[in-house]
Design a protein around this motif. Structure first.
Motif, mmCIF file in Angstrom:
data_model
loop_
_atom_site.group_PDB
_atom_site.id
_atom_site.type_symbol
_atom_site.label_atom_id
_atom_site.label_comp_id
_atom_site.label_asym_id
_atom_site.label_seq_id
_atom_site.Cartn_x
_atom_site.Cartn_y
_atom_site.Cartn_z
ATOM 1 N N ALA A 16 7.402 0.195 -3.624
ATOM 2 C CA ALA A 16 7.043 1.522 -4.113
ATOM 3 C C ALA A 16 8.186 2.110 -4.932
ATOM 4 C CB ALA A 16 6.709 2.446 -2.945
ATOM 5 N N ASP A 17 7.833 2.843 -5.975
ATOM 6 C CA ASP A 17 8.844 3.538 -6.770
ATOM 7 C C ASP A 17 9.378 4.761 -6.034
ATOM 8 O OD1 ASP A 17 8.676 2.051 -9.436
ATOM 9 O OD2 ASP A 17 6.582 2.558 -9.065
ATOM 10 N N LYS A 18 8.513 5.403 -5.256
ATOM 11 C CA LYS A 18 8.921 6.565 -4.468
ATOM 12 C C LYS A 18 8.131 6.542 -3.164
ATOM 13 C CE LYS A 18 9.797 9.760 -8.343
ATOM 14 N NZ LYS A 18 9.400 11.073 -8.918
ATOM 15 N N LYS A 19 8.730 7.154 -2.124
ATOM 16 C CA LYS A 19 8.019 7.351 -0.863
ATOM 17 C C LYS A 19 8.315 8.760 -0.357
ATOM 18 C CE LYS A 19 9.458 3.583 1.310
ATOM 19 N NZ LYS A 19 9.564 2.542 2.365
ATOM 20 N N ARG A 20 7.279 9.404 0.145
ATOM 21 C CA ARG A 20 7.424 10.779 0.624
ATOM 22 C C ARG A 20 6.833 10.877 2.019
ATOM 23 N NH1 ARG A 20 7.210 15.706 -2.881
ATOM 24 N NH2 ARG A 20 7.107 17.524 -1.486
ATOM 25 N N LYS A 21 7.608 11.405 2.967
ATOM 26 C CA LYS A 21 7.132 11.521 4.340
ATOM 27 C C LYS A 21 6.142 12.677 4.456
ATOM 28 C CE LYS A 21 10.213 12.072 7.556
ATOM 29 N NZ LYS A 21 11.021 12.360 8.780
ATOM 30 N N LEU A 22 4.962 12.403 4.998
ATOM 31 C CA LEU A 22 3.933 13.411 5.236
ATOM 32 C C LEU A 22 3.330 13.166 6.614
ATOM 33 C CD1 LEU A 22 2.050 13.323 1.794
ATOM 34 C CD2 LEU A 22 3.773 14.985 2.518
ATOM 35 N N PHE A 23 2.651 14.164 7.144
ATOM 36 C CA PHE A 23 2.007 14.024 8.440
ATOM 37 C C PHE A 23 0.499 14.175 8.272
ATOM 38 C CE2 PHE A 23 6.296 14.810 9.682
ATOM 39 C CZ PHE A 23 6.451 14.149 10.887
ATOM 40 N N ASN A 24 -0.219 13.098 8.614
ATOM 41 C CA ASN A 24 -1.675 13.135 8.628
ATOM 42 C C ASN A 24 -2.091 13.518 10.047
ATOM 43 O OD1 ASN A 24 -4.376 12.869 8.106
ATOM 44 N ND2 ASN A 24 -4.361 10.646 7.944
ATOM 45 N N GLY A 25 -2.332 14.829 10.266
ATOM 46 C CA GLY A 25 -2.457 15.310 11.633
ATOM 47 C C GLY A 25 -1.100 15.193 12.303
ATOM 48 N N ARG A 26 -1.034 14.459 13.416
ATOM 49 C CA ARG A 26 0.241 14.256 14.102
ATOM 50 C C ARG A 26 0.851 12.885 13.808
ATOM 51 N NH1 ARG A 26 -0.736 16.854 20.168
ATOM 52 N NH2 ARG A 26 -1.228 18.974 19.453
ATOM 53 N N ILE A 27 0.213 12.140 12.929
ATOM 54 C CA ILE A 27 0.700 10.796 12.619
ATOM 55 C C ILE A 27 1.664 10.863 11.445
ATOM 56 C CG2 ILE A 27 0.052 8.459 11.952
ATOM 57 C CD1 ILE A 27 -2.697 8.967 13.183
ATOM 58 N N GLU A 28 2.889 10.379 11.655
ATOM 59 C CA GLU A 28 3.871 10.358 10.574
ATOM 60 C C GLU A 28 3.515 9.247 9.594
ATOM 61 O OE1 GLU A 28 8.585 9.385 9.904
ATOM 62 O OE2 GLU A 28 7.999 10.458 11.734
ATOM 63 N N CYS A 29 3.366 9.604 8.342
ATOM 64 C CA CYS A 29 2.971 8.665 7.295
ATOM 65 C C CYS A 29 3.952 8.734 6.133
ATOM 66 C CB CYS A 29 1.567 9.000 6.771
ATOM 67 S SG CYS A 29 0.241 8.891 7.997
ATOM 68 N N SER A 30 3.795 7.796 5.231
ATOM 69 C CA SER A 30 4.487 7.855 3.947
ATOM 70 C C SER A 30 3.448 7.825 2.837
ATOM 71 C CB SER A 30 5.436 6.668 3.782
ATOM 72 O OG SER A 30 6.576 6.806 4.595
ATOM 73 N N LEU A 31 3.696 8.637 1.822
ATOM 74 C CA LEU A 31 2.898 8.541 0.608
ATOM 75 C C LEU A 31 3.660 7.611 -0.328
ATOM 76 C CD1 LEU A 31 0.432 9.435 -1.070
ATOM 77 C CD2 LEU A 31 1.860 11.277 -1.991
ATOM 78 N N ALA A 32 3.220 6.353 -0.378
ATOM 79 C CA ALA A 32 3.873 5.365 -1.236
ATOM 80 C C ALA A 32 3.345 5.529 -2.657
ATOM 81 C CB ALA A 32 3.600 3.950 -0.724
ATOM 82 N N GLN A 33 4.273 5.639 -3.605
ATOM 83 C CA GLN A 33 3.905 5.913 -4.994
ATOM 84 C C GLN A 33 4.331 4.740 -5.873
ATOM 85 O OE1 GLN A 33 5.133 10.031 -6.040
ATOM 86 N NE2 GLN A 33 5.641 10.251 -3.868
ATOM 87 N N PHE A 34 3.351 4.072 -6.440
ATOM 88 C CA PHE A 34 3.578 2.949 -7.345
ATOM 89 C C PHE A 34 3.241 3.452 -8.750
ATOM 90 C CE2 PHE A 34 2.177 1.526 -3.184
ATOM 91 C CZ PHE A 34 3.110 0.558 -2.828
ATOM 92 N N LEU A 35 4.240 3.747 -9.514
ATOM 93 C CA LEU A 35 4.053 4.500 -10.741
ATOM 94 C C LEU A 35 3.862 3.576 -11.952
ATOM 95 C CD1 LEU A 35 6.774 7.208 -10.128
ATOM 96 C CD2 LEU A 35 4.340 7.301 -9.554
ATOM 97 N N GLY A 36 2.768 3.813 -12.669
ATOM 98 C CA GLY A 36 2.531 3.111 -13.931
ATOM 99 C C GLY A 36 2.976 3.967 -15.095
ATOM 100 N N PRO A 37 2.759 3.509 -16.307
ATOM 101 C CA PRO A 37 3.172 4.283 -17.494
ATOM 102 C C PRO A 37 2.307 5.528 -17.654
ATOM 103 C CG PRO A 37 1.877 2.367 -18.143
ATOM 104 C CD PRO A 37 2.125 2.216 -16.681
#
Length: 379
Positions: free
Chosen positions: A352-373
């Protein structure tokens, strides 16, 4: 009414997104804290924030804040606040509470003290010993943190994620606020394709369409503060007229949601119809292995099934491996995947180009961002 101290409560990880939304509404005096965003505005700001904020949970009026190490301090601090300026004689005013790292740890006791203090203050204004509580509802919260009490009024009622269009839900549905946050963080625009291969009940496509058409997410619901004397009906009417005037429903949309579960697609179609978007979104039954997003410079935004949410880790791995193969064939697309799986990048076969920690309800997740042009600039 003069400037009010307002609080937008926020799912952890989305504070900066909500702060940006509030600034975009025209309220620049913003302070970001964990789980909430403080801002200043008038009574009209209460209407606008409830109608427009896509990623916040509730809008609160901050009545006061003070140290409270004892019940006497809590009582006197509460009684000193201007409750009758907000709460009429016939109002229903329940008290909710929470306490963390404070000497006053008994939440029911704190609620009782606050209720008693407010009643005493209102007796002085209204000259009565008894309140029927048959009128409009004013929910009060006392929140204690490190022996500091914050007293608020809830203007929102049920959380802002309850837009009103989702009557049915699938297993482990994604909240509307989180779906909107994923779209906003992707910086997707309506002139780009959007594809969700694990759409479930269609929340991401629907929230994207509402963003693309600039539809205020709170237009289809009501709020308890609509019955308050301090937020007169003409302000709500003004805010709703602004919101209706801002809709851009002539913008063409290219949004597709797919899922292997036909029942989920039926739920998505019903939700899209309830949201006033029937015919604007495309839903179909399709496994991710056969996904073929069309167009260039699109955004694939999705919340795939995962073991912690649905109980099958093997299914989660297979889904992400298949997703990786699909995205590998989309060189101009950007991909955004919300998942708690730490092996997500390994299974998708790319970093992933970037990862951002978020919570889906009480579950800790990452928003993995694979960036194109980015799309080429239009002349």
């Amino acid at each position: 009414m003069s400037q009010l101290d307002l609080i937008a409560t926020v799912p952890m990880g989305l504070e900066a997104v909500v702060a940006r939304e509030i600034r975009d509404l025209g309220y620049p005096d913003v302070t970001v804290e964990n789980g909430r965003v403080l801002f200043k505005g008038d009574a009209l700001a209460i209407c606008r924030a409830n109608l427009w904020l896509r990623t916040a949970d509730r809008i609160l009026v901050k009545m006061g804040q003070f140290e409270a190490h004892t019940f006497d301090e809590l009582f006197e601090g509460t009684k000193a606040l201007d409750w009758p300026d907000w709460i009429p004689e016939d109002a229903e005013f329940p008290v909710e509470g929470r306490s963390h790292k404070s000497q006053l740890s008994s939440v029911p006791a704190c609620q009782g003290i606050v209720k008693k203090a407010i009643v005493e203050k209102m007796k002085l204004r209204y000259g009565t010993e008894w309140f029927a509580e048959t009128g409009a509802r004013y929910v009060i919260e006392v929140a204690l943190l490190n022996d500091v009490a914050t007293l608020t009024l809830d203007t929102t009622g049920p959380s802002l994620h309850k837009r009103g269009y989702r009557k049915l839900v699938t297993e482990a549905p994604l909240k509307e606020t989180m779906a909107a946050a994923m779209v906003l963080l992707s910086r997707w625009r309506a002139d780009r394709p959007l594809y969700d291969p694990f759409c479930g009940s269609g929340t991401i496509p629907i929230e994207a369409a509402m963003i693309g058409w600039n539809i205020a997410p709170g237009l289809r619901r009501s709020f308890p503060s609509e019955a308050w004397d301090t937020v007169p009906p003409e302000l709500w009417e003004q805010a709703r007229e602004e919101a209706y005037d801002a809709v851009q429903d002539d913008v063409p949309l290219d949004i597709v949601g797919c899922d292997i579960d036909g029942a989920a697609i039926d739920v998505a179609l019903a939700a899209a119809k309830a949201a006033g978007l029937s015919g604007q979104l495309h839903f179909r039954v399709e496994p991710v292995a056969k996904a073929q997003p069309l167009g260039d410079y699109g955004c694939l935004i999705t919340n795939p099934p995962y073991g912690e949410r649905l109980g099958d880790q093997g299914e989660a791995e297979r889904a992400l491996r298949q997703l990786g193969k699909v995205t590998g064939l989309l060189p101009t697309w950007s991909t955004f995947v919300l998942s708690p799986d730490r092996q997500l990048e390994q299974w998708m076969g790319r970093r992933a180009d970037k990862k951002r920690k978020l919570f889906n309800g009480r579950i800790e997740c990452s928003l993995a961002q694979f960036l194109g042009p980015l799309p080429p600039r239009k002349p």
